[in-house]
Design a protein around this motif. Structure first.
Motif, PDB file in Angstrom:
ATOM      1  N   ASN A 148      32.439  29.397  20.688  1.00  0.00           N
ATOM      2  CA  ASN A 148      30.987  29.406  20.901  1.00  0.00           C
ATOM      3  C   ASN A 148      30.175  29.571  19.775  1.00  0.00           C
ATOM      4  O   ASN A 148      30.332  30.269  18.958  1.00  0.00           O
ATOM      5  N   VAL A 149      28.952  28.766  19.868  1.00  0.00           N
ATOM      6  CA  VAL A 149      28.023  29.158  19.016  1.00  0.00           C
ATOM      7  C   VAL A 149      26.680  29.288  19.685  1.00  0.00           C
ATOM      8  O   VAL A 149      26.738  29.289  20.870  1.00  0.00           O
ATOM      9  N   ASP A 150      25.845  30.022  18.895  1.00  0.00           N
ATOM     10  CA  ASP A 150      24.493  30.352  19.703  1.00  0.00           C
ATOM     11  C   ASP A 150      24.786  31.439  20.888  1.00  0.00           C
ATOM     12  O   ASP A 150      24.425  31.125  22.024  1.00  0.00           O
ATOM     13  N   CYS A 151      25.455  32.372  20.525  1.00  0.00           N
ATOM     14  CA  CYS A 151      25.910  33.321  21.579  1.00  0.00           C
ATOM     15  C   CYS A 151      24.438  34.118  21.997  1.00  0.00           C
ATOM     16  O   CYS A 151      23.831  34.655  20.843  1.00  0.00           O
ATOM     17  N   THR A 152      24.358  34.697  23.201  1.00  0.00           N
ATOM     18  CA  THR A 152      23.701  35.806  23.605  1.00  0.00           C
ATOM     19  C   THR A 152      24.209  37.256  23.327  1.00  0.00           C
ATOM     20  O   THR A 152      25.644  37.341  23.215  1.00  0.00           O
ATOM     21  N   ALA A 153      23.370  38.220  23.406  1.00  0.00           N
ATOM     22  CA  ALA A 153      23.967  39.341  23.199  1.00  0.00           C
ATOM     23  C   ALA A 153      24.941  39.702  24.451  1.00  0.00           C
ATOM     24  O   ALA A 153      25.823  40.165  24.338  1.00  0.00           O
ATOM     25  N   GLU A 154      24.475  39.053  25.732  1.00  0.00           N
ATOM     26  CA  GLU A 154      25.365  39.353  26.819  1.00  0.00           C
ATOM     27  C   GLU A 154      26.697  38.554  26.776  1.00  0.00           C
ATOM     28  O   GLU A 154      27.869  39.218  26.981  1.00  0.00           O
ATOM     29  N   HIS A 155      26.942  37.666  25.917  1.00  0.00           N
ATOM     30  CA  HIS A 155      28.270  36.628  25.909  1.00  0.00           C
ATOM     31  C   HIS A 155      29.151  37.547  24.819  1.00  0.00           C
ATOM     32  O   HIS A 155      30.111  37.925  24.980  1.00  0.00           O
ATOM     33  N   LEU A 156      28.354  38.301  23.655  1.00  0.00           N
ATOM     34  CA  LEU A 156      29.036  39.127  22.903  1.00  0.00           C
ATOM     35  C   LEU A 156      29.649  40.299  23.379  1.00  0.00           C
ATOM     36  O   LEU A 156      30.799  40.911  23.315  1.00  0.00           O
ATOM     37  N   PHE A 157      28.809  40.718  24.571  1.00  0.00           N
ATOM     38  CA  PHE A 157      29.243  41.945  25.467  1.00  0.00           C
ATOM     39  C   PHE A 157      30.479  41.495  26.291  1.00  0.00           C
ATOM     40  O   PHE A 157      31.422  42.430  26.194  1.00  0.00           O
ATOM     41  N   GLN A 158      30.486  40.216  26.727  1.00  0.00           N
ATOM     42  CA  GLN A 158      31.721  40.089  27.567  1.00  0.00           C
ATOM     43  C   GLN A 158      32.897  39.758  26.789  1.00  0.00           C
ATOM     44  O   GLN A 158      34.130  39.986  27.131  1.00  0.00           O
ATOM     45  N   ALA A 229      32.486  39.143  17.471  1.00  0.00           N
ATOM     46  CA  ALA A 229      31.405  38.242  16.414  1.00  0.00           C
ATOM     47  C   ALA A 229      30.882  36.883  17.484  1.00  0.00           C
ATOM     48  O   ALA A 229      31.757  36.590  18.123  1.00  0.00           O
ATOM     49  N   ASP A 230      30.005  36.572  17.079  1.00  0.00           N
ATOM     50  CA  ASP A 230      29.530  35.114  17.550  1.00  0.00           C
ATOM     51  C   ASP A 230      30.545  34.257  17.014  1.00  0.00           C
ATOM     52  O   ASP A 230      31.096  34.418  15.903  1.00  0.00           O
TER      53      ASP A 230
END
Lengths: 342, 342
Positions: A148-158, A229-230
């Motif tokens: 993944n690139v351009d992750c949101t904070a929610e993605h990092l949390f998941q 990490a992203d």
């Protein structure tokens, strides 16, 4: 407990030359293991003639007429290669005929195909790639390494929720220490993405220990089990480490190869240099898991040799035994419920 | 050509213990060099009594009553430490009494102070940190190493213009090859930031060679002189490399330290191991330049020893001699004019 793994026998830079001997070694060392080698039967059958007799109950071939090229575009592979060794190997997981699949093939195509065939765990937006890096005191799990690139904070949390559950299962620890990759340890440091993710992690039941810096991947002063990490940042970090290791290895070789005297010194130090090399051998850390899917897919390095590919198959065995996918799905569901009740 | 450098004598983990002997070594090796050591006169004077006589025309002390702590917040340092050794050293550059300033102090505070005192080059939005990493075939210049997060494509482009000009001047090459740090070499790879920056670079007069991956920092298969990255990514990459090097060094030491036999092997291999270590010694790559300011500021690693600090002072000498700031300012102006006419 018997377990079945499908092997993309044609994948990787070397294909059957590596996947066949590695598979046979794995069958030999684990009597509970069943393997389905997926690929061109005309290629595989002659090479497996003897093994198909020796391991008649544990080895089989599943024919697939196509191969995905290492540089093929993921979308084209998905569209035009419906009978690729990669796709058929993943289908076997989807159909419940295999518990996991291992491939050294094209990462993007493998991810796209796995996502299309297996589908996502409800509540997870994007799959992530997790792997292990050697560290001074053992090893560290890291995700995402480039899905993944351009992750949101929610993605990092998941990613953190899934990664923590995997580490818990695989390492047999109760509360894996989760760190967020950043450019400093202080609260004020970082970009918007990381700062927002930190807030989500602080308010979660995860054992979040705060920010860690790049050196924590291999040698940080902070003890951490999982680094989040992203995918852009994680991939750059991973490849930077690979480059550093390559440069240091080259410099060491050059120093010992300079002249007759240094070569003699190298000969005398050979057992030590070998034990050193084994300690940080990247082949012993080969294998990355795709997290977030409803089935287990392990990606081996494309350039894996027999030892490295065996490591990836072994990783699949461990994650099947530890029932990682079920545990992650349950944890994600639990986390979602917690949020809804909050 | 005589050149004058101001030294933040109190900065870094060791302060005068390192900055004084390093400064004296530099004066000894370059008869054209003049140094102004900035810090608490009561501390510096006794230690420099003899040197102030030996180098009476080339060494002086500039008193500064305050010190910026290594963990102090940049904004507080800027507000409350107007007579810090760091601030006074930068003031000397601003006033034209020094051609450059070298500090091993708090990076954030140094950057904030330098930006406040020296101001930006017109046309540059943000300053960037550039340094050099050893590579298999020599070394690679990289920016930004952590001054900026959440960069736009335009910021990355500005970094490339400045970095290319610095490399041109320092390495005496006409068209430095500029690469953009990404997670793959194909056009489709990357995040939005990198993809947009690639378009700007493709349409520029720079010798842009395309995307490079993290391993190119030390050991990529692509020949590149300058690698451009967002400060978050660049910093994580740099620290990941530091961590990898530390882990490998520790593993090597452990292997040779295991028992009497391995220790003997280490003794026999000592000259080789030493030449290997010198080849990749990070102290020989110490020193990062702040680009985008109207004056030259070199940041040394906080933990620098005498050799490392000397490397940073030497970097300042080279960049002054090569007139890097003037060249960058002119190049930025030229690039802006090109754009306006486009």
């Amino acid at each position: 407990m018997s377990l079945t793994i499908s092997i993309d026998a044609m994948g990787g830079d070397y294909g059957p030359e590596v996947t066949i001997p590695a598979s046979l070694d794995c069958l030999k060392s684990n009597p509970d293991l069943k393997l389905i080698l997926v690929g061109d039967e005309a290629v595989l059958k002659p090479q497996l003639a003897r093994a198909l007799i020796d391991y008649r109950d544990r080895l089989s071939i599943q024919h697939a007429s196509q191969c995905v090229g290492m540089d093929e575009s993921p979308s084209k592979a998905l569209k035009n290669k419906k009978d690729s060794s990669m796709r058929v190997a993943i289908n076997l997981v989807h159909d419940g005929r295999a518990d996991a699949c291992v491939s050294a093939g094209n990462t993007g195509a493998l991810m796209a195909t796995a996502r299309f065939v297996l589908k996502m765990i409800p509540g997870i937006d994007r799959p992530a790639i997790i792997s292990t890096l050697p560290s001074i005191n053992g090893h560290t799990h890291v995700l995402d390494l480039g899905a993944n690139v351009d992750c949101t904070a929610e993605h990092l949390f998941q990613f953190a929720v899934m990664g923590s559950e995997l580490v818990k299962a695989v390492e047999n620890i109760d509360n894996p220490r989760v760190g967020l990759l950043n450019i400093g340890e202080e609260d004020v440091k970082g970009n918007e993405q990381v700062k927002s993710a930190a807030k989500l992690l602080e308010n979660s039941p995860l054992n979040y220990i705060g920010y860690v810096e790049g050196d924590s991947l291999n040698a940080g002063h902070i003890q951490v089990d999982l680094i989040v990490a992203d995918g852009f940042v994680g991939n750059v970090a991973l490849k930077s480490i690979e480059g550093a290791a390559k440069m240091i290895g080259t410099a060491l070789k050059e120093a010992f190869g300079k002249n007759a005297v240094t070569k003699l010194a190298g000969l005398l130090a050979y057992p030590v240099l070998k034990s050193f090399k084994n300690r940080i051998d990247p082949r012993l850390y080969n294998g990355a898991s795709f997290l977030g899917l409803r089935g287990l897919v392990i990606k081996s390095h494309g350039g894996a040799d027999v030892l490295a590919f065996k490591t990836a198959v072994h990783l699949a065995e461990v994650e099947v035994k530890k029932d990682v996918i079920r545990k992650i799905s349950e944890q994600v569901e639990k986390t979602l419920a917690l949020r809804e009740n909050a």
